[in-house]
Design a protein around this motif. Structure first.
Motif, PDB file in Angstrom:
ATOM      1  N   ALA A 259       0.826  -1.218   0.000  1.00  0.00           N
ATOM      2  CA  ALA A 259       0.000   0.000   0.000  1.00  0.00           C
ATOM      3  C   ALA A 259       0.856   1.261   0.000  1.00  0.00           C
ATOM      4  O   ALA A 259       0.343   2.365  -0.162  1.00  0.00           O
ATOM      5  CB  ALA A 259      -0.935  -0.010   1.203  1.00  0.00           C
ATOM      6  N   LEU A 260       2.193   1.121   0.193  1.00  0.00           N
ATOM      7  CA  LEU A 260       3.095   2.269   0.191  1.00  0.00           C
ATOM      8  C   LEU A 260       3.696   2.525  -1.186  1.00  0.00           C
ATOM      9  O   LEU A 260       4.487   3.441  -1.365  1.00  0.00           O
ATOM     10  CB  LEU A 260       4.246   2.046   1.188  1.00  0.00           C
ATOM     11  N   GLY A 261       3.347   1.692  -2.167  1.00  0.00           N
ATOM     12  CA  GLY A 261       3.934   1.785  -3.502  1.00  0.00           C
ATOM     13  C   GLY A 261       3.367   2.947  -4.308  1.00  0.00           C
ATOM     14  O   GLY A 261       2.167   3.226  -4.254  1.00  0.00           O
ATOM     15  N   GLY A 262       4.249   3.611  -5.053  1.00  0.00           N
ATOM     16  CA  GLY A 262       3.844   4.783  -5.827  1.00  0.00           C
ATOM     17  C   GLY A 262       2.715   4.504  -6.800  1.00  0.00           C
ATOM     18  O   GLY A 262       1.766   5.284  -6.921  1.00  0.00           O
ATOM     19  N   ARG A 263       2.786   3.382  -7.484  1.00  0.00           N
ATOM     20  CA  ARG A 263       1.750   3.082  -8.468  1.00  0.00           C
ATOM     21  C   ARG A 263       0.393   2.907  -7.784  1.00  0.00           C
ATOM     22  O   ARG A 263      -0.608   3.463  -8.224  1.00  0.00           O
ATOM     23  CB  ARG A 263       2.103   1.830  -9.263  1.00  0.00           C
ATOM     24  N   LEU A 323       7.248   6.554   1.827  1.00  0.00           N
ATOM     25  CA  LEU A 323       6.562   5.811   0.766  1.00  0.00           C
ATOM     26  C   LEU A 323       7.612   5.279  -0.198  1.00  0.00           C
ATOM     27  O   LEU A 323       8.726   5.788  -0.249  1.00  0.00           O
ATOM     28  CB  LEU A 323       5.591   6.729   0.009  1.00  0.00           C
ATOM     29  N   TYR A 324       7.248   4.250  -0.962  1.00  0.00           N
ATOM     30  CA  TYR A 324       8.148   3.730  -2.000  1.00  0.00           C
ATOM     31  C   TYR A 324       7.780   4.392  -3.332  1.00  0.00           C
ATOM     32  O   TYR A 324       6.838   3.961  -4.007  1.00  0.00           O
ATOM     33  CB  TYR A 324       7.999   2.211  -2.122  1.00  0.00           C
ATOM     34  N   LEU A 325       8.514   5.448  -3.705  1.00  0.00           N
ATOM     35  CA  LEU A 325       8.178   6.192  -4.920  1.00  0.00           C
ATOM     36  C   LEU A 325       9.316   6.118  -5.924  1.00  0.00           C
ATOM     37  O   LEU A 325      10.418   6.611  -5.664  1.00  0.00           O
ATOM     38  CB  LEU A 325       7.912   7.665  -4.585  1.00  0.00           C
ATOM     39  N   ASP A 326       9.065   5.533  -7.081  1.00  0.00           N
ATOM     40  CA  ASP A 326      10.068   5.582  -8.145  1.00  0.00           C
ATOM     41  C   ASP A 326       9.938   6.941  -8.840  1.00  0.00           C
ATOM     42  O   ASP A 326       9.061   7.751  -8.515  1.00  0.00           O
ATOM     43  CB  ASP A 326       9.915   4.399  -9.103  1.00  0.00           C
ATOM     44  N   THR A 327      10.823   7.207  -9.810  1.00  0.00           N
ATOM     45  CA  THR A 327      10.842   8.562 -10.380  1.00  0.00           C
ATOM     46  C   THR A 327       9.552   8.870 -11.140  1.00  0.00           C
ATOM     47  O   THR A 327       9.051   9.992 -11.083  1.00  0.00           O
ATOM     48  CB  THR A 327      12.053   8.746 -11.323  1.00  0.00           C
ATOM     49  N   TYR A 328       8.980   7.862 -11.808  1.00  0.00           N
ATOM     50  CA  TYR A 328       7.793   8.089 -12.632  1.00  0.00           C
ATOM     51  C   TYR A 328       6.579   8.449 -11.774  1.00  0.00           C
ATOM     52  O   TYR A 328       5.919   9.470 -11.972  1.00  0.00           O
ATOM     53  CB  TYR A 328       7.521   6.833 -13.470  1.00  0.00           C
TER      54      TYR A 328
END
Lengths: 447, 473
Positions: A259-263, A323-328
């Motif tokens: 639930a912490l994933g950016g997508r 949160l786990y946020l990638d660049t996109y």
């Protein structure tokens, strides 16, 4: 068995970037990787299966004015690679520009730590076939010895893997990493009432051979766990405390971390949307993402986008901190990127042992494993099949199966009552036994 | 679709080279040796926030070599198709045996295969723009379907797979298998509440699967199944009668029975079905089949991954357990014919007994009558996943949506609940079987020993007297 040494990873990555740029693609990321693994499985005192594998591959990520494609191949013959590049470039040109899609900002490459992570054990090179057979055979023998006459089957195995990767980006990132893994497991089936053949397994996976527990410990452990399932039956449908064994926690915690994933957050499929900075769990919930854990299963100095990794508190006394946020997805959400996914997840242990925790529970269920079930990532509702041991008068009493736990993650973690002092050391998730109050159990009987 | 010579013409894997590799794998005393070559080219396209935001392609090429001595397996693979690499893989596999050469090789021959999938042209010949059009149409249809919809997601994939099997019996067989899937997801908001759901379809099919009406229908189902969740509740916990709706409920068969019927578990004595062959395990009107011969189905295979032609295998006939699912190893162990269930994820793994399309045949009951017979229970419509403990028989499967049955009628919608039970118990508790068998078209993938393979499943309407419902009180 292609000789893995024959492939120069750095040169393969560089040539792929060069090839894509020649075809007019602006920004390119390439990862060349290879691995070699051997596994030996024993049953009935002899080798049941021996497998050897050598893998290699090239992954190519093309960024072309917002257009994006990700392509991979293991066909590295020169003419096949040229065709692969042609196809990859044609594919990226067929997509539509997306203003949020860009290669990693080079500023995020900065600050990479220079640490020895203990993820590669050179002793793998000296491991002989006879040693591998011996480790598997000893685990099986120990399992059979412990299981005694009730055993209908025992199986054990040893495997080891060495992997090597080089990652390069057209805007300046270049780094490699190497790793080893060693694993030993045993699985035991016992005969039980009726036609039932309860089975359970024990396993450990480590980065260095020396850190692996003895095969005897694993074999014995599998037999003891299987014995703990003899005579299993459901218990009543009730609301009771549960203790979740250290190595089983991942099934629950993994859904919280998802639930912490950016997508999930950006696509509004996360039950933790808007929860940053708020209390998601009880003060017992203390979790850190630690990429620098020495010998950790997922230790790393940079992530798949080349972002320099940092130690990241996820929950501090129950409050969601990162949160786990990638660049996109970071860009889509208008936030600074962190990294795209978890490394080692470490749950802060408490002071008391699992036995003491059970005393506190009094009556409840010790969950030793999960059988199916699911969590709804959007709402947080979950319903999971479980098996384990009934806790009565503060001590384990009998085996329990065909049970279910259900609820919502947003409430479950607020009921986290205690964490044990027994973190499980053999995975990238290091959690102790966790106790939750008032969980809905369903088993035999009506509503 | 049997393209003889695919690997010879593209990769130089001709008869002479195959013969040398098979022969080398026999050198140390193996009783049987086999080469499995595979070339797989796949594409995927994703849609999010109103546009295609990713596209990918993957190429996998490799050869696995297997050597058998009794129940013992030696396995190695190479991703480099040069003679030295192939011979080294053969020597590694051969080392499971420790003696002089004993086996002789059979005369070279092939086998006729059923025609189950015949797309023309191959997926590789379809332009990316055409695939993007499918994805955009579904995405736009979801986004525009209802003001409550806040996100639309679509994932599309296709694959052309070619395989070759050459073994020491002299068998040589090639097959090319197409695969495609499309997955549509919808997220909707009403007030503070957010719900999401998805719908998917898959098969060994070509572009003919993607007619406009199909694409619009898929989008409609994703939206409708999401909006329905706003009215649904998690049901109360406890044991109750469960009626399984047709098609998707086939996961019950897959989990609760199918895995327990896989012969490797029985050969090792670890399945609780291992003593039940020939026994009555269900009512007379229960017939369970695992078949490769469902044209275009995701689990259809003209030939399994060790060269046995696709076939239909009856598992339970008139309530009696009549066969397990066999691969080469288990069939030899039991001294029975292979059933064509030897499957593998890729050239990187040795085959195992695996399901194909597992269904229950039609029974004598009218679906309406089945629902009417339940005073208070659950009607399970849509499933997400399931799992089984092979030895204990305990299974669990997750119901995404369904209804309560009250007074013989479907009433309140329900969601997000797990059903748990025991395979043989539930099989024995099947009280009624409908006459409306359907195969679910979804993207089912079965995992075992770390290997994933595409499968199909299906069921008519079925009533089970009692299953534990993992709800909340």
């Amino acid at each position: 068995m292609a000789n893995p040494g024959a492939l120069d990873l750095e040169r393969t990555a560089a040539a792929a970037i060069e090839g894509a740029r020649k075809r007019g693609v602006a920004d390119v990321k390439a990862i060349a990787a290879r691995s070699r693994s051997v596994s030996v499985t024993y049953r009935k005192g002899r080798a049941e299966k021996v497998e050897e594998s050598s893998r290699r591959g090239l992954s190519l990520y093309l960024y072309d004015g917002g257009r994006y494609s990700a392509c991979e191949t293991n066909d590295l013959r020169e003419e096949a690679l040229a065709r692969f590049l042609d196809n990859a470039v044609a594919l990226v040109r067929a997509t539509t520009p997306d203003p949020f899609r860009e290669i990693t900002d080079p500023a995020l490459y900065e600050g990479r730590r220079e640490l020895e992570l203990g993820t590669h054990d050179p002793s793998i090179a000296a491991l002989t076939p006879a040693e591998r057979h011996d480790l598997a055979a000893r685990a099986e023998a120990a399992a059979l010895a412990e299981a005694g006459g009730a055993a209908v089957s025992a199986e054990a195995g040893f495997e080891d893997e060495e992997s090597d990767l080089f990652q390069a980006h057209s805007n300046g990132f270049a780094a490699g990493k190497r790793g080893t893994r060693f694993g030993v497991y045993a699985e035991v089936s016992l005969s039980d009432a009726g036609d039932k053949r309860p089975s359970d397994s024990e396993y450990a996976s480590t980065r260095s051979l020396a850190a692996l527990p003895s095969p005897e410990e694993i074999g014995r452990g599998a037999a003891l766990r299987a014995r703990g399932k003899l005579g299993a039956a459901p218990m009543e449908t009730a609301v009771l405390p549960i203790a979740v064994e250290n190595r089983a926690v991942g099934r629950l915690l993994g859904k919280l971390l998802a639930a912490l994933g950016g997508r999930a957050l950006q696509q509004e499929q996360s039950f933790l949307a808007g929860a940053l900075g708020t209390a998601v769990g009880s003060p017992v919930l203390d979790v850190v993402d630690d990429p620098f854990l020495r010998g950790g299963g997922a230790s790393r100095l940079f992530d798949g986008e080349g972002i320099a990794t940092r130690r990241m508190p996820l929950f501090t006394r129950g409050v969601l901190e990162s949160l786990y946020l990638d660049t996109y997805y970071a860009k889509k959400l208008g936030r600074p990127p962190t990294c795209g996914g978890s490394s080692n997840v470490v749950v802060t242990p408490g002071a008391r042992g699992a036995g003491q925790l059970m005393q506190d529970v009094g009556r409840g269920l010790l969950v030793r494993g999960f059988v199916g079930g699911n969590s709804n990532p959007t709402t947080g509702d979950f319903s999971l099949g479980v098996y384990g041991t009934l806790i009565e008068n503060g001590a384990p009493s009998r085996a329990v199966a065909e049970m279910n736990i259900a609820g919502n993650h947003k409430e479950l973690w607020k009921r986290l009552a205690a964490a044990g002092n027994d973190p499980w050391p053999y995975g990238s998730l290091r959690s102790p036994t966790l106790v939750f109050d008032a969980v809905q159990l369903s088993g035999s009987g009506g509503e | 679709m049997i393209s003889r010579g695919y690997f010879a013409s593209r990769f130089g894997l001709d008869e002479a080279l195959l013969g040398r590799v098979v022969s080398r794998a026999l050198d140390r005393g193996a009783e049987f040796a086999e080469v499995f070559a595979q070339h797989r080219v796949s594409d995927a396209i994703g849609f999010e926030d109103g546009q295609v935001n990713r596209a990918s392609t993957g190429v996998e090429l490799g050869i696995g070599v297997r050597a058998l001595v009794g129940d013992q397996t030696g396995y190695a693979f190479t991703e480099e198709l040069t003679e030295p690499s192939l011979l080294l893989a053969a020597e590694t596999a051969a080392s499971i045996a420790r003696g002089p050469r004993t086996a002789s090789e059979g005369a070279i021959h092939t086998v006729a295969l059923p025609r189950l999938y015949a797309p023309v042209p191959l997926w590789a010949e379809i332009p990316a723009a055409e695939k993007i059009r499918f994805v955009e149409r579904v995405g736009a249809a979801i986004a525009g379907a209802d003001p409550a919809v806040v996100r639309a997601g679509v994932a599309f994939g296709d694959e052309d797979e070619a395989i070759l099997i050459a073994n020491s019996d002299g068998l040589r067989v090639e097959d090319t298998r197409p695969m495609t899937y499309i997955y549509a997801s919808c997220t909707a908001r009403r007030g503070d509440r957010v719900e999401s759901n998805s719908h998917s379809a898959a098969g060994r099919l070509g572009v003919e699967m993607y007619a406009d009406g199909f694409l619009d229908g898929l989008a409609g189902k994703a939206v409708a199944s999401t909006l329905a969740l706003f009215d649904a509740r998690v049901p109360r916990a406890g044991e109750m009668p469960v009626v399984l709706a047709p098609a998707t409920s086939g996961i019950l068969l897959h989990e609760a029975m199918g895995h327990g019927f896989e012969a490797d578990f029985n050969r090792k004595g670890t399945s609780l079905f291992c003593t039940m062959l020939g026994r009555k395990v269900a009512a007379d009107f229960v017939n369970i089949v695992d078949s490769a011969l469902e044209p275009g189905a995701r689990g259809a295979i003209a030939v399994d991954d060790e060269g046995t032609p696709g076939q239909r295998t009856a598992l339970v006939e008139n309530g009696v357990l009549v066969s397990y699912l066999h691969d080469r190893l288990s069939a030899a162990h039991y001294g029975v014919a292979r059933t064509g269930n030897g499957r593998r994820e890729s050239f990187r793994s040795a085959p195992l007994p695996r399901m194909r399309v597992t269904t229950m045949e039609n029974g004598p009951h009218d679906p309406e009558e089945i629902i009417r017979s339940v005073e208070r229970g659950l009607y399970a419509v849509d499933f997400a996943n399931g799992e089984v403990d092979i030895g204990g028989g305990d299974y669990s499967f997750y119901v995404k949506s369904g209804f309560l049955i009250e007074g013989g009628r479907l009433t309140a919608p329900i969601k997000d609940v797990n059903l748990i039970g025991n395979g043989p118990d539930s099989l024995a508790r099947i009280e009624m079987v409908g006459n409306d068998r359907a195969i679910d078209p979804g993207t089912w993938t079965c995992g075992k020993d770390g290997q994933s393979v595409p499968v199909g499943l299906g069921l008519p309407t079925v009533k089970v007297r009692s299953i534990t419902v993992g709800g909340v009180n």
